[in-house]
Design an enzyme around this catalytic site. Structure first.
Site, PDB file in Angstrom:
ATOM      1  N   ASN A 109      42.550  42.211  43.164  1.00  0.00           N
ATOM      2  CA  ASN A 109      42.548  43.000  41.930  1.00  0.00           C
ATOM      3  C   ASN A 109      43.518  44.167  41.992  1.00  0.00           C
ATOM      4  OD1 ASN A 109      41.864  44.259  39.505  1.00  0.00           O
ATOM      5  ND2 ASN A 109      39.706  43.732  39.717  1.00  0.00           N
ATOM      6  N   ASP A 110      43.195  45.183  42.767  1.00  0.00           N
ATOM      7  CA  ASP A 110      43.992  46.415  42.773  1.00  0.00           C
ATOM      8  C   ASP A 110      45.438  46.171  43.208  1.00  0.00           C
ATOM      9  OD1 ASP A 110      41.739  47.890  42.017  1.00  0.00           O
ATOM     10  OD2 ASP A 110      41.092  48.063  44.100  1.00  0.00           O
ATOM     11  N   VAL A 111      45.655  45.233  44.134  1.00  0.00           N
ATOM     12  CA  VAL A 111      47.000  45.029  44.693  1.00  0.00           C
ATOM     13  C   VAL A 111      47.899  44.242  43.758  1.00  0.00           C
ATOM     14  CG1 VAL A 111      46.155  45.189  47.055  1.00  0.00           C
ATOM     15  CG2 VAL A 111      46.290  42.944  45.942  1.00  0.00           C
TER      16      VAL A 111
END
Length: 493
Positions: free
Chosen positions: A420-422
């Site tokens: 998600n964040d990456v």
């Protein structure tokens, strides 16, 4: 071995060989292809170091069988626990296992320092001065002896117990956050910077004072304050930054071991601790660059996300496209190249084996398959590499961010599974985002993005919504990662 005592050349040679094995182990662990060999070198080096220590550093009355039995029992218990734990632990729990092991290293350093302080003569780090008082007829009236720890040993002891206590308490907090026993959100204490700096200054000041005064209250105060600062440093760090924390605590555990190596006059501990400490520090620096964090802030425990973004379960009112396993199978089977981006969602679902099967099916269709790994994907350094290696994914298909990021623009399909964040483009465009400035994988540049996620309501570990979900070229595959990949495999038959 006492202060100034000559070193047995065979002992020095054995420790040198062990040190070389540890260096080769680190070199091997730098690549998934050579990680097994690196582990073997590490085990060989540890066997040499432990055997040399047992043979050349006898305790009092070493010839008594009781001592041999006690040492053998300790090795058997510790080795047995480690063996059973390694066999039973799930790959998803590996980050918290590493944190737990770091805490044990820290506590070992504290216990060694405490034992050395309570009985310094047994460690060869003190001198005894006695004053004898005789009567008029030369009879002995009293004999007062003072044991003085060498100044340099006091510094080593103070630094060892401080770093060890910080490593222990910090690792406990990291374990609780990773294991879900404590919220992954940063816990911001009022005036935390002043408290942290004041506590650290007090620890350093007391270690300096310890050189001139070896009173018990000084040693135990340093120990207590170090336990406290360990908690304070890690509590304000958010879950999204746990990979950096794990790496940082790894470095701390190495320096604690090195400091205790000086106290014990053990060359192997000094070498091993220095290797772990320096390599952990270098890795932490690399991780900080990968997350756009300040290395100094990491050491001081001064960073952490503030939350923000959409919260888990929040209603989504922006338009997005939903796809099925059949849609994904068709798009990927028609592609020339597919780049798979694994993340923690893959680890939770244990989908790596199904993912490998899917990749094999795509290759049968003439599709070129690659894997893109972000340095902080998952919850510890190398988490995704370990999972893919477990599924026997060919090493030459796995690429790091800087080696593959430029290929997304020429890629037909980017298949994101739980990362998600990456993959969040907001890291490059939204200055108000907690992850702004963090290098991310350019998956949005692919012609089509297939994103596996359990639901649209959840957010990444950083607590922010992913802009990628709402792009025109993104198709959301909402399901358990393993089940979705298995369905795609069936559709590819």
């Amino acid at each position: 071995m006492h202060e100034g005592a000559p070193v047995n050349p065979w002992v020095a040679l054995a420790y040198l060989v062990a040190g070389i094995c540890f260096i080769l182990a680190l070199r091997g662990l730098s690549s998934p292809a050579s990680s097994r060999t690196g582990n073997r070198y590490g085990m060989i080096g540890m066997v040499i170091a432990v055997a040399t220590t047992l043979i050349t550093h006898p305790v009092p009355n070493w010839t008594e069988w009781q001592n041999w039995i006690e040492v053998a029992a300790a090795v058997a218990i510790g080795g047995g626990i480690g063996f059973v734990t390694a066999r039973m632990i799930a790959m998803t729990a590996m980050p918290q296992l590493v944190a737990a092991f770091h805490s044990l290293v820290g506590m070992a350093a504290v216990l060694v320092a405490a034992a050395a302080f309570l009985n310094p003569e047994a460690f060869g780090i003190a001198s005894r001065t006695c004053v004898t008082i005789l009567g008029l007829t030369r009879e002995l009236i009293s004999k007062d002896c003072e044991i003085s720890i060498y100044p340099i040993s006091r510094i080593e002891m103070g630094l060892g117990v401080a770093i060890g206590a910080i490593t222990f308490s910090g690792s406990v907090i990291a374990f609780l956050k990773l294991n879900g026993n404590m919220s992954g959100k940063p816990i911001m204490l009022p005036g935390r910077h002043v408290i942290n700096l004041g506590t650290l200054a007090a620890i350093l000041g007391l270690i300096g004072y310890f050189v001139t005064d070896q009173s018990p209250w000084v040693f135990w105060t340093v120990t207590a304050l170090s336990f406290i600062i360990g908690f304070l440093l890690i509590i304000p760090i958010g879950g999204a930054d746990m990979p950096v924390v794990v790496s940082m605590l790894n470095s701390y555990s190495g320096w604690a071991a090195a400091a205790m190596g000086f106290t014990l006059h053990n060359t192997a501990m000094i070498i091993t601790g220095a290797l772990v400490g320096s390599s952990g520090a270098i890795l932490s620096y690399i991780m900080c660059k990968a997350m756009n964090r300040s290395f100094i802030s990491v050491i001081a425990g001064g960073f952490g996300t503030d939350g923000g973004g959409a919260s888990a379960g929040a209603a989504i009112d922006r338009p997005w496209k939903r796809g099925s396993a059949e849609d994904a199978a068709f798009l990927m089977s028609q592609a020339e190249q597919v780049i798979i981006v694994p993340g923690y969602g893959m680890a939770v679902a244990q989908a790596q084996h199904a993912l490998r099967e899917m990749a094999d099916k795509l290759k049968e269709h003439g599709v070129r398959v690659k894997y893109a790994i972000h340095p902080v994907a998952g919850r510890m350094p190398g988490h995704m590499n370990v999972l893919l290696a477990e599924a026997n994914v060919p090493y030459d298909e796995v690429f790091e961010l800087e080696d593959i990021n430029s290929e997304f623009a020429q890629t037909d399909v980017a298949f994101v599974i739980g990362a998600n964040d990456v993959t969040n483009p907001a890291a490059k465009t939204d200055k108000s985002s907690p992850i702004y400035g963090m290098p991310v994988l350019d998956v949005e540049k692919a012609k089509t993005v297939l994103f596996i996620k359990r639901s649209m309501g959840g957010v990444g570990y950083a607590g922010v919504d992913n802009e990628l979900f709402y792009r025109d070229n993104t198709m959301m595959l909402l399901a358990d990662a393993k089940k979705m990949v298995e369905e795609i495999v069936k559709s590819l038959d």
